[in-house]
Design a protein around this motif. Structure first.
Motif, short mmCIF file in Angstrom:
data_model
loop_
_atom_site.label_atom_id
_atom_site.label_comp_id
_atom_site.label_asym_id
_atom_site.label_seq_id
_atom_site.Cartn_x
_atom_site.Cartn_y
_atom_site.Cartn_z
N LEU A 2 43.04 33.41 41.31
CA LEU A 2 41.62 33.26 41.38
C LEU A 2 40.84 34.31 40.60
CD1 LEU A 2 42.36 33.17 45.11
CD2 LEU A 2 41.94 31.17 43.77
N CYS A 3 41.21 35.55 40.73
CA CYS A 3 40.40 36.61 40.17
C CYS A 3 41.27 37.84 40.09
CB CYS A 3 39.20 36.75 41.07
SG CYS A 3 38.56 38.31 41.36
N ARG A 69 42.06 42.04 50.07
CA ARG A 69 41.04 42.56 50.98
C ARG A 69 39.76 41.73 50.93
NH1 ARG A 69 40.23 48.59 49.58
NH2 ARG A 69 38.93 48.50 51.44
N ASP A 70 39.63 40.92 49.90
CA ASP A 70 38.42 40.11 49.74
C ASP A 70 38.58 38.81 50.52
OD1 ASP A 70 36.56 38.17 48.63
OD2 ASP A 70 36.14 39.67 47.10
N GLU A 71 37.79 38.67 51.59
CA GLU A 71 37.98 37.53 52.48
C GLU A 71 37.65 36.18 51.82
OE1 GLU A 71 35.20 39.14 55.41
OE2 GLU A 71 33.90 37.41 55.03
N TYR A 72 36.72 36.19 50.88
CA TYR A 72 36.37 34.95 50.19
C TYR A 72 37.53 34.48 49.32
CZ TYR A 72 34.09 31.89 46.79
OH TYR A 72 33.77 30.83 45.98
N LEU A 73 38.15 35.42 48.60
CA LEU A 73 39.31 35.06 47.76
C LEU A 73 40.47 34.58 48.63
CD1 LEU A 73 39.26 37.88 45.05
CD2 LEU A 73 38.23 35.60 44.97
N MET A 75 40.15 33.05 51.48
CA MET A 75 39.79 31.70 51.92
C MET A 75 40.10 30.67 50.84
SD MET A 75 37.36 29.12 51.54
CE MET A 75 35.91 29.85 50.79
N GLU A 131 33.35 24.91 44.80
CA GLU A 131 32.71 26.22 44.66
C GLU A 131 31.77 26.29 43.45
OE1 GLU A 131 32.92 28.54 47.02
OE2 GLU A 131 34.07 27.04 48.08
N ASN A 133 28.49 26.31 41.49
CA ASN A 133 27.12 26.64 41.90
C ASN A 133 26.25 25.40 41.83
OD1 ASN A 133 27.28 29.36 42.48
ND2 ASN A 133 27.12 29.92 40.32
N PRO A 134 25.39 25.21 42.83
CA PRO A 134 24.46 24.09 42.72
C PRO A 134 23.55 24.26 41.53
CG PRO A 134 23.90 25.50 44.59
CD PRO A 134 25.16 26.02 44.02
N ASP B 24 32.69 46.47 48.08
CA ASP B 24 34.15 46.41 47.88
C ASP B 24 34.67 44.98 48.01
OD1 ASP B 24 36.62 47.46 47.26
OD2 ASP B 24 37.13 47.94 49.33
N VAL B 25 33.94 44.05 47.40
CA VAL B 25 34.38 42.65 47.34
C VAL B 25 34.25 42.19 45.88
CG1 VAL B 25 33.67 42.16 49.72
CG2 VAL B 25 32.08 41.70 47.83
N GLN B 28 32.53 37.11 42.76
CA GLN B 28 32.53 35.72 43.23
C GLN B 28 32.12 35.63 44.70
OE1 GLN B 28 34.92 37.20 41.42
NE2 GLN B 28 36.21 35.74 40.33
N SER B 29 32.54 36.63 45.49
CA SER B 29 32.18 36.63 46.91
C SER B 29 30.68 36.76 47.08
CB SER B 29 32.87 37.79 47.64
OG SER B 29 34.26 37.68 47.54
N ASN B 31 28.39 36.00 44.96
CA ASN B 31 27.77 34.76 44.49
C ASN B 31 27.89 33.66 45.55
OD1 ASN B 31 28.20 31.99 42.81
ND2 ASN B 31 26.68 33.31 41.87
N ARG B 37 27.39 29.19 50.04
CA ARG B 37 28.64 28.42 50.05
C ARG B 37 29.68 29.07 50.94
NH1 ARG B 37 30.86 29.06 45.40
NH2 ARG B 37 29.24 30.29 44.40
N TYR B 38 29.48 30.33 51.26
CA TYR B 38 30.45 31.04 52.09
C TYR B 38 29.71 31.92 53.09
CZ TYR B 38 34.19 34.14 53.54
OH TYR B 38 35.08 34.86 54.31
#
Lengths: 135, 66
Positions: A2-3, A69-73, A75, A131, A133-134, B24-25, B28-29, B31, B37-38
């Motif tokens: 992802l990143c 550690r990034d919860e969005y990544l 997910m 994901e 962007n609108p 510390d994210v 993308q988070s 955004n 969206r999240y």
């Protein structure tokens, strides 16, 4: 993936190493077993060796999920894995029934992990669509 | 979840990357949270609130209140 978080970079490094080990072990196993150069217990050991890096791929994904550690990544990868699991299990179920009724030929079991890895690609597409962007 | 994160960030003159580094994210988070969206976890929501010196409910709009 992802990143480029540090966890993602470690994951990528592990996957590359596993891919190299897998290729080496697969070619070795095919060479040795096709020519019947090994037999008995050794043949079983040689036969299972290429499977271990594949198992390692699952382990690498698990390690990434625990290290990221990034919860969005996290997910995003969980969703990707769920799509892959859904695809592979659906494929296995449908094929299994049709094979059971002699409507399809036998398919080797390792086809399903391969489909699962393909499902990760589908999961990445799902993430991309969801994901966006609108406008 | 609707939120005022983009406005708060703009008030501080931070880019998404600046805010991401402070939290510390990943960018993308930030955004994904800004665009609704999240929904962040409670610890991350607290971190965001503490960074801006606000309460969580000053940044994130309760879904039950629209």
């Amino acid at each position: 993936m992802l990143c480029s978080s540090s966890a993602a970079r470690r994951y990528q490094r592990r996957v590359i190493i596993l891919a190299v080990v897998y290729t080496a072990l697969l070619f070795s196993a095919v060479y040795l077993l096709n020519r019947h150069l090994v037999t008995g217990v050794v043949a079983y050991i040689v036969g299972i060796l290429p499977a271990l890096p594949v198992v390692g791929f699952f382990g690498a994904i698990g390690m990434y999920l625990t290290e990221e550690r990034d919860e969005y990544l996290r997910m995003l990868l969980v969703r990707q894995s769920l799509v892959a699991t859904g695809l592979a299990m659906t494929g296995a179920t449908l094929w299994g029934f049709l094979e059971g009724f002699d409507l399809l030929p036998h398919l080797v079991g390792y086809a399903w992990p391969i489909l699962w890895f393909g499902g990760l690609g589908l999961g990445a597409c799902v993430n991309h669509v969801l994901e966006r962007n609108p406008a | 979840m609707n939120n005022h994160l983009r406005t708060l960030r703009a008030e501080h003159g931070w880019s998404q990357q600046d805010l991401a580094e402070r939290l510390d994210v990943s960018r993308q988070s930030v955004n994904a949270i800004e665009t609704g969206r999240y929904d962040p976890s409670l610890p991350l929501a607290f971190k965001i609130a503490e960074l801006f010196g606000c309460a969580i409910e000053d940044i994130f709009v309760s879904p039950s209140r629209g």
